[in-house]
Design an enzyme around this catalytic site. Sequence first.
Site, short mmCIF file in Angstrom:
data_model
loop_
_atom_site.label_atom_id
_atom_site.label_comp_id
_atom_site.label_asym_id
_atom_site.label_seq_id
_atom_site.Cartn_x
_atom_site.Cartn_y
_atom_site.Cartn_z
N LYS A 181 0.65 -1.19 0.03
CA LYS A 181 0.07 0.20 -0.08
C LYS A 181 0.77 1.15 -0.03
CE LYS A 181 -3.71 -2.27 0.05
NZ LYS A 181 -3.73 -3.76 0.19
C1 LIG Z 1 -4.98 -4.43 1.00
C2 LIG Z 1 -6.31 -4.85 0.95
C3 LIG Z 1 -7.14 -5.41 2.04
C4 LIG Z 1 -6.34 -6.15 3.28
O1 LIG Z 1 -5.45 -5.50 3.89
P1 LIG Z 1 -4.11 -5.79 4.59
O2 LIG Z 1 -3.42 -4.87 5.38
O3 LIG Z 1 -3.26 -6.71 3.56
O4 LIG Z 1 -4.86 -7.02 5.59
C5 LIG Z 1 -8.24 -5.28 2.17
N1 LIG Z 1 -9.14 -4.84 1.17
C6 LIG Z 1 -8.36 -4.44 -0.03
C7 LIG Z 1 -9.22 -3.64 -1.21
C8 LIG Z 1 -7.16 -4.33 -0.15
O5 LIG Z 1 -6.61 -3.91 -1.27
#
Ligand SMILES: *Cc1c(COP(=O)(O)O)cnc(C)c1O
Length: 376
Positions: A181
């Site tokens: 992210k």
């Molecule tokens: C990355 C992501 C998640 C999960 O986040 P994590 O921190 O990896 O648990 C959930 N929903 C979307 C749309 C994502 O891109």
Amino acid sequence: MIPFNVPPCVGDELDYVKQAIDSHKICGDGAFTKKCNAWLEERFGAQKVLLTTSGTTALDMAMLLCGLQPGDEVILPSYTFSSTATSAVLAGAKLVFVDVRPDTMNIDETKIEAAITDRTKVIMVVHYAGVACEMDTILDIARRHGLKVVEDAAQGVMSSYKGRALGTIGDFGCYSFHETKNYSMGEGGALVINDPACNERAEILREKGTNRAKFFRGQVDKYTWVDFGDSYLPSELNAAYLWAQLLHADEINDDRMRTWNAYREAFQPLADAGKVELPVIPEGCVHNAHMFYIKCKDLEERTALIRYLKEHDILAVFHYIPLHSAPAGRKFGRFDGEDLYTTKESERLVRLPLYYGLTETDRAQVIRHVLAFYGA
Ligand SMILES: *Cc1c(COP(=O)(O)O)cnc(C)c1O
């Protein structure tokens, strides 16, 4: 090889991690967690933000706080990561998948109302690629039917809709600070609570079912087990890493945006010639350059493009396999209405390398090879 992603690192992360170690406070809810919570609250105008161990556990908390009963239904897009869906399943809900809009790949707000039954309790929206869903329409539907709205804003940190930060618009918002992210702490996330009436319940849920947070504020003289809960507190070591990134949030955002805009400009002629489609940013949406994708003609062309780029040392990737077609999706949910775009559009989409610190040389390389693939 030009990687698809490199986890963000601004350079002073270790200084803050060392400060956490030297403070002899490395478990959850120490100084760095509090600083990150406060920064996110202030920057996004949020009533309350709590760091969590992941975006997934932030979603888990949101769904548990919605108070679902067995048999209740949750409306969500099928074009998303498994976390969105599995949090609803964990809270006991049945999934009702709705088609996406082909322009943004977000849930099609015009198809939500037809999916509502007398068991519907929550609408989960996913702000795909950090581009907002049509929130005015969605909030209006939720209000008229007495539904809660949970925003999966995992990809939407620093994005906004009509001036409001993503995550702060529905009842709950969920951020991810995973290494893929825009801002990261390795594994981590945050829950945004937009109704103050939920603050206490959220703190209890996050602190193993105890009122420990209240105790630390001096509001009760001893803490005790008061309800069901779990442990969603990230370590201070992770929070310290994130803190370094938040202090450079604008720099990271600007850097990603430069790459996004360069891609957009370079591929516009391909779009004009009808060879590819490019991301659409609706009016009123400010995005965060989380992702740059192009849509090829079809699955075959996408496979060829990914192979071509790989041969030229560039890693481009695709996602998601629609959840309603997955084994768990079939078990826990149903698709409401017709799958006009979810499957078809997901098969055409390819994501290009985009990360903080992607060099101009590498960016130019990506552009050159994509153009070459299309004979331009
Ligand atoms: C990355 C992501 C998640 C999960 O986040 P994590 O921190 O990896 O648990 C959930 N929903 C979307 C749309 C994502 O891109």
